[in-house]
Design an enzyme around this catalytic site. Structure first.
Site, PDB file in Angstrom:
ATOM      1  N   CYS A 105       0.860  -1.182   0.000  1.00 32.61           N
ATOM      2  CA  CYS A 105       0.000   0.000   0.000  1.00 32.61           C
ATOM      3  C   CYS A 105       0.901   1.238   0.000  1.00 32.61           C
ATOM      4  CB  CYS A 105      -0.903  -0.020   1.230  1.00 32.61           C
ATOM      5  SG  CYS A 105      -1.933   1.444   1.376  1.00 32.61           S
ATOM      6  N   GLY A 162      -2.515  10.666   0.963  1.00 35.28           N
ATOM      7  CA  GLY A 162      -2.617  11.553  -0.186  1.00 35.28           C
ATOM      8  C   GLY A 162      -3.709  11.183  -1.157  1.00 35.28           C
ATOM      9  N   GLU A 163      -4.035  12.132  -2.038  1.00 38.24           N
ATOM     10  CA  GLU A 163      -5.040  11.912  -3.074  1.00 38.24           C
ATOM     11  C   GLU A 163      -4.291  11.753  -4.406  1.00 38.24           C
ATOM     12  OE1 GLU A 163      -8.239  11.156  -3.707  1.00 38.24           O
ATOM     13  OE2 GLU A 163      -7.489  11.316  -5.738  1.00 38.24           O
ATOM     14  N   SER A 194      -6.853   4.353  -5.691  1.00 36.94           N
ATOM     15  CA  SER A 194      -8.062   4.752  -4.979  1.00 36.94           C
ATOM     16  C   SER A 194      -8.158   6.269  -4.927  1.00 36.94           C
ATOM     17  CB  SER A 194      -8.003   4.178  -3.556  1.00 36.94           C
ATOM     18  OG  SER A 194      -9.091   4.640  -2.800  1.00 36.94           O
ATOM     19  N   SER A 217     -13.457   6.127  -3.414  1.00 36.96           N
ATOM     20  CA  SER A 217     -13.823   6.227  -2.007  1.00 36.96           C
ATOM     21  C   SER A 217     -15.141   6.986  -1.940  1.00 36.96           C
ATOM     22  CB  SER A 217     -12.734   6.988  -1.237  1.00 36.96           C
ATOM     23  OG  SER A 217     -11.601   6.171  -1.059  1.00 36.96           O
ATOM     24  N   LEU A 218     -16.222   6.232  -1.891  1.00 35.19           N
ATOM     25  CA  LEU A 218     -17.561   6.836  -1.971  1.00 35.19           C
ATOM     26  C   LEU A 218     -18.051   7.262  -0.573  1.00 35.19           C
ATOM     27  CD1 LEU A 218     -19.880   7.453  -3.983  1.00 35.19           C
ATOM     28  CD2 LEU A 218     -20.706   5.116  -3.600  1.00 35.19           C
ATOM     29  N   HIS A 219     -18.126   6.316   0.337  1.00 34.61           N
ATOM     30  CA  HIS A 219     -18.405   6.553   1.771  1.00 34.61           C
ATOM     31  C   HIS A 219     -19.797   7.084   2.110  1.00 34.61           C
ATOM     32  CE1 HIS A 219     -14.234   5.728   2.007  1.00 34.61           C
ATOM     33  NE2 HIS A 219     -13.791   6.941   1.809  1.00 34.61           N
ATOM     34  N   ASN A 293     -11.582   2.121  11.408  1.00 36.29           N
ATOM     35  CA  ASN A 293     -10.470   1.836  12.307  1.00 36.29           C
ATOM     36  C   ASN A 293     -10.309   3.055  13.206  1.00 36.29           C
ATOM     37  OD1 ASN A 293      -8.283   0.058  12.840  1.00 36.29           O
ATOM     38  ND2 ASN A 293      -7.962  -0.124  10.632  1.00 36.29           N
ATOM     39  N   CYS A 336      -4.737   4.769   7.260  1.00 37.23           N
ATOM     40  CA  CYS A 336      -3.912   5.856   6.732  1.00 37.23           C
ATOM     41  C   CYS A 336      -3.496   6.891   7.768  1.00 37.23           C
ATOM     42  CB  CYS A 336      -4.685   6.603   5.667  1.00 37.23           C
ATOM     43  SG  CYS A 336      -4.925   5.623   4.235  1.00 37.23           S
TER      44      CYS A 336
END
Ligand code: SAH
Length: 349
Positions: A105, A162-163, A194, A217-219, A293, A336
């Protein structure tokens, strides 16, 4: 300071060997040492002329990247690395070992501008983009560690700090070298990026001929709730994400993943499952439910197991493909930004 040796490209390797008066095949040998073998100490590049190796030491910052901390969980299924990227800053990368799969990752930015309410990466905002070499450094260092454990790398996920879609100019060349048969040689389908959905970046990523896997990453099942959880004005709307998922399937023949962090009481009620099923009813893809988490600084809670199960069953009943991420590495702060947070000398900059 000299650039990292992991900034090396096919072109720059060729220029270097030609300028040194060497035949072109030396460039391939050099590239192979760095990315295929992961050897970053020039002293170990045995088949290269020694004068050239000495020269490389003056051109590049050589040797393995600096690792500030390593943590592994009690079951030894995850190892987390904190890389020193200079100026007192660090980024995280993780080795995740599950059955025959070994996944790396990776982070793409120091910090993150998105500031998702549940994520530790954005707590201090964005510091800077990582370079191509800094992204590849994480990959190579962790691949070397995995090899020591007898675990060849099978997958890479860009789900660290990060994005990624805000760092396309460095991300795409890094992925290219990861995928390059003369580089790291990892299959494009085994590389997942992602994103919260950044329009320009996703469009550019969709144009890439390589068949990378895309995850959103909808959420949340609607824009109002999503704006609370993912408070980034430039993020795509739910409808735009659904559209982009369809485009990706059409362009690449690859179904996307929709990640959905389950936050107790916030986005995990039966009404949210219903709304999510409606949103995704006409698009092919898989919903990956990720139970939250805990991060101390944040107000969210992980839903109880029966709520997680019910949410998953509800979506399946409504025709969606659903996976639930197993609890993994929470004792080493695997989500993260959590390791970096604990290793921060000064909090509140
Ligand atoms: N900016 C990109 C890449 C970061 S990956 C993106 O948002 O997609 C982000 C993923 O990290 C989230 O989808 C979620 O799966 C995971 N994540 C981050 N913090 C978490 C936490 N505290 N608990 C569970 N998952 C978390």
């Amino acid at each position: 300071m000299a650039p990292r040796i992991t900034e090396l490209t096919h072109d720059s390797a060729r220029e270097l060997v030609l300028a040194a008066g060497l035949p072109e095949y030396r460039a391939k040998q050099l590239f192979n040492w760095v990315f295929a073998k992961g050897v970053l100490d020039v002293g170990r590049m045995r088949n290269l002329p020694s004068a050239f190796r000495t020269h490389l030491e003056t051109v590049f910052d050589v040797g393995p990247p600096k690792v500030r901390a390593i943590e592994s969980d009690r079951q030894s299924t995850t190892e987390k690395f904190l890389f020193d990227v200079g100026a007192g800053e660090s980024v995280e990368a993780v080795l995740i070992m599950e059955g025959d799969r070994s996944t790396i990752c990776l982070s793409t930015q120091v910090g993150c501008p998105v500031k998702c309410g549940f994520c530790a990466s954005g707590l201090f905002g964005l510091k800077r983009n990582l370079t191509r070499g800094e992204i590849l450094d994480q990959y190579l260092a962790i691949r070397t560690r995995a090899a020591e454990l007898g675990r060849p790398i099978t997958n890479a996920v860009v789900m660290g700090m990060g994005e990624p879609m805000l760092n396309i100019p460095n991300l795409l060349p890094a992925l290219e070298t990861m995928n390059d048969p003369e580089g790291c040689g990892l299959g494009a389908r085994h590389i997942t990026v992602s994103t919260v959905g950044v329009k320009k970046g996703v469009e550019r990523f969709t144009e890439e001929p390589r068949q990378y896997t895309l995850a959103f990453s909808l959420h949340a099942p609607n824009d109002a709730l999503r704006a609370e959880i993912v408070p980034f004005p430039a993020a795509m709307t739910c409808a735009e994400i659904v559209d982009a998922a369809r485009n990706y399937l059409e362009a690449k023949g690859r179904e996307v993943t929709f990640e959905y962090v389950l936050l107790d009481e916030v986005n995990s009620r039966p009404s949210h499952a219903r709304e999510l099923a409606e949103l995704l009813q006409d698009v092919r893809g898989t919903v990956n439910l990720i139970p939250f988490n805990a991060v101390d600084e944040q107000p969210f809670r992980r839903p109880p197991d029966h709520v997680i199960d019910l949410f998953a069953e509800d979506l399946r009943y409504r025709g969606l493909k659903v996976t639930v991420r197993k609890r993994k590495g929470h004792d080493i702060a695997a989500a993260c930004g959590q390791l970096r947070l604990r290793n921060m000398p000064i909090v509140g900059s």
